[in-house]
Scaffold this motif. Structure first.
Motif, PDB file in Angstrom:
ATOM      1  N   LEU A 179     -82.838 -16.755  88.204  1.00  0.00           N
ATOM      2  CA  LEU A 179     -84.142 -17.406  88.082  1.00  0.00           C
ATOM      3  C   LEU A 179     -85.129 -16.831  89.095  1.00  0.00           C
ATOM      4  O   LEU A 179     -86.288 -16.550  88.776  1.00  0.00           O
ATOM      5  N   VAL A 180     -84.645 -16.623  90.317  1.00  0.00           N
ATOM      6  CA  VAL A 180     -85.505 -16.074  91.374  1.00  0.00           C
ATOM      7  C   VAL A 180     -85.794 -14.594  91.122  1.00  0.00           C
ATOM      8  O   VAL A 180     -86.947 -14.143  91.193  1.00  0.00           O
ATOM      9  N   LEU A 181     -84.744 -13.818  90.812  1.00  0.00           N
ATOM     10  CA  LEU A 181     -84.903 -12.377  90.646  1.00  0.00           C
ATOM     11  C   LEU A 181     -85.757 -12.021  89.430  1.00  0.00           C
ATOM     12  O   LEU A 181     -86.484 -11.024  89.453  1.00  0.00           O
ATOM     13  N   THR A 182     -85.672 -12.828  88.376  1.00  0.00           N
ATOM     14  CA  THR A 182     -86.489 -12.574  87.190  1.00  0.00           C
ATOM     15  C   THR A 182     -87.968 -12.649  87.543  1.00  0.00           C
ATOM     16  O   THR A 182     -88.770 -11.794  87.142  1.00  0.00           O
ATOM     17  N   GLY A 183     -88.329 -13.674  88.307  1.00  0.00           N
ATOM     18  CA  GLY A 183     -89.723 -13.805  88.728  1.00  0.00           C
ATOM     19  C   GLY A 183     -90.155 -12.687  89.651  1.00  0.00           C
ATOM     20  O   GLY A 183     -91.252 -12.119  89.501  1.00  0.00           O
TER      21      GLY A 183
END
Length: 369
Positions: A179-183
């Protein structure tokens, strides 16, 4: 038109890392991509032409391998968004880096997609991959239609299940990280695209100023005007050198780190989709367990069988998904590292060339009487 393709084990007859999308041909609003792959036998190459609809056909068949255990745990390589001959602002924004240049970047993205599919242990066994890469005939283009209702339903379902607590700490942690890395990946790609577009604008401005300086050249015999004209010509050459340098820098950025960040962003989205599919199966499994517990005697056996089937399917997905996550981590690090190394090497080379050119211009200026 080819006969219907069935998902059967097939060994590819081409070298995975030598698959290339060499050219794009425009026919009205249709784009046709030329794909070259080297035969394993070493006796030659396969040359095929494919439209974007052919790529979608391949992706759809890879998605629909229902007989493959744990297929929903696969992180499917992300197919780039469809390019258009005369793209709208919306399409250009969706394409990002792939919308820049004369299709070279888009061809490289399609090339990366095909190589990832061909190198995948599970996906490469699908007969459709071999057909796509080697058959001179156009593949069948029967695709599942996606309507607005389906997309809205999926969006609502995703919102409802994305916060569902996982029973496996490994996958819960991976979901949080993804979730963090996608953003971060999406933001990094967008910000770097802004940098490249700014470099392109600077190059254009330098070209315009270089051309404008020639308007100041006076062919008269006045010594002062002749000296001023020489200075304008030399200054024009300086700005032309700066233009060439900025153009090279922008092209290097696009072809190295730009492509790398674009691929990273799409890969993170692909992992997110896999994790979501697994979460959906987890929800289905827990619902099957509740139904089996609450089932009345007459339906008890059927509910128990449904629960057992759901458990087996979910376990297959988890096994494949864990393997995919470990493979994905190693692959994405390697891809990003390769992009960064290429970027640094190209920038160093361009910087040296630019320094040499500007030094020559400086010496020329010093030689003006």
């Amino acid at each position: 038109m080819m006969e219907e393709v069935k998902e059967v084990t097939s060994t590819l007859s081409v070298h995975v890392h030598n698959i290339k999308v060499t050219e794009v041909l425009k026919d009205g609003d249709t784009l046709t991509f030329l794909i070259v792959s080297q035969k394993l036998s070493g006796t030659g190459e396969h040359h095929v032409d494919r439209t974007y609809e052919d790529f979608e056909w391949l992706q759809q068949l890879l998605f629909s391998q229902e007989d493959e255990p744990g297929i929903q745990g696969v992180i499917f390589p992300s197919l780039p968004a469809k390019a258009h001959v005369n793209p709208s602002a919306k399409v250009m924004k969706q394409l990002g880096f792939l919308g820049l240049g004369e299709w070279q970047l888009y061809c490289k993205a399609l090339e990366s997609y095909l190589r990832l599919v061909a190198a995948h242990d599970i996906l490469s066994k699908n007969k459709a991959v071999e057909i796509f890469l080697t058959s001179s005939e156009p593949p069948g283009r029967h695709r599942a239609k996606k309507n607005l209702f389906n997309r809205l339903s999926q969006a609502v379902e995703e919102r409802r299940k994305e916060g569902y607590k996982d029973v496996d700490e490994f996958f819960q942690t991976e979901r949080n990280h993804n979730l963090v890395l996608t953003g971060y990946a999406k933001t990094a790609a967008e910000r770097f695209l802004d940098v490249v577009q700014s470099e392109q604008k600077i190059a254009v401005a330098c070209a315009h100023f270089s051309a404008s300086l020639h308007l100041c050249v006076d062919p008269g015999e006045d010594p002062d005007k002749q000296a001023f004209s020489k200075a304008c010509v030399k200054l024009s050459e300086v700005f032309d050198s700066i233009k060439k340098n900025m153009t090279s820098v922008a092209e290097n950025n696009m072809n190295t780190l730009g492509l790398g960040l674009d691929l990273e962003s799409r890969c993170q989205e692909a992992e997110r989709e896999m994790l979501f599919r697994r979460t959906c199966k987890l929800v289905e499994l827990e619902a099957a367990r509740r139904n089996a517990e609450k089932a009345k005697p007459l339906k008890k056996a059927a509910m128990e069988e449904a629960k057992k089937t759901a458990e087996i399917e979910f376990n297959h997905i988890c096994v494949v998904a864990k393997q995919e996550v470990h493979r994905f981590r190693a692959a994405r690090v390697k891809m990003l590292q390769h992009a960064l190394v290429q970027w640094c090497e190209k920038q160093l080379l361009t910087a040296k060339e630019s320094a040499d050119q500007l030094n020559q211009q400086l010496q020329a200026f010093r030689g003006i009487p």
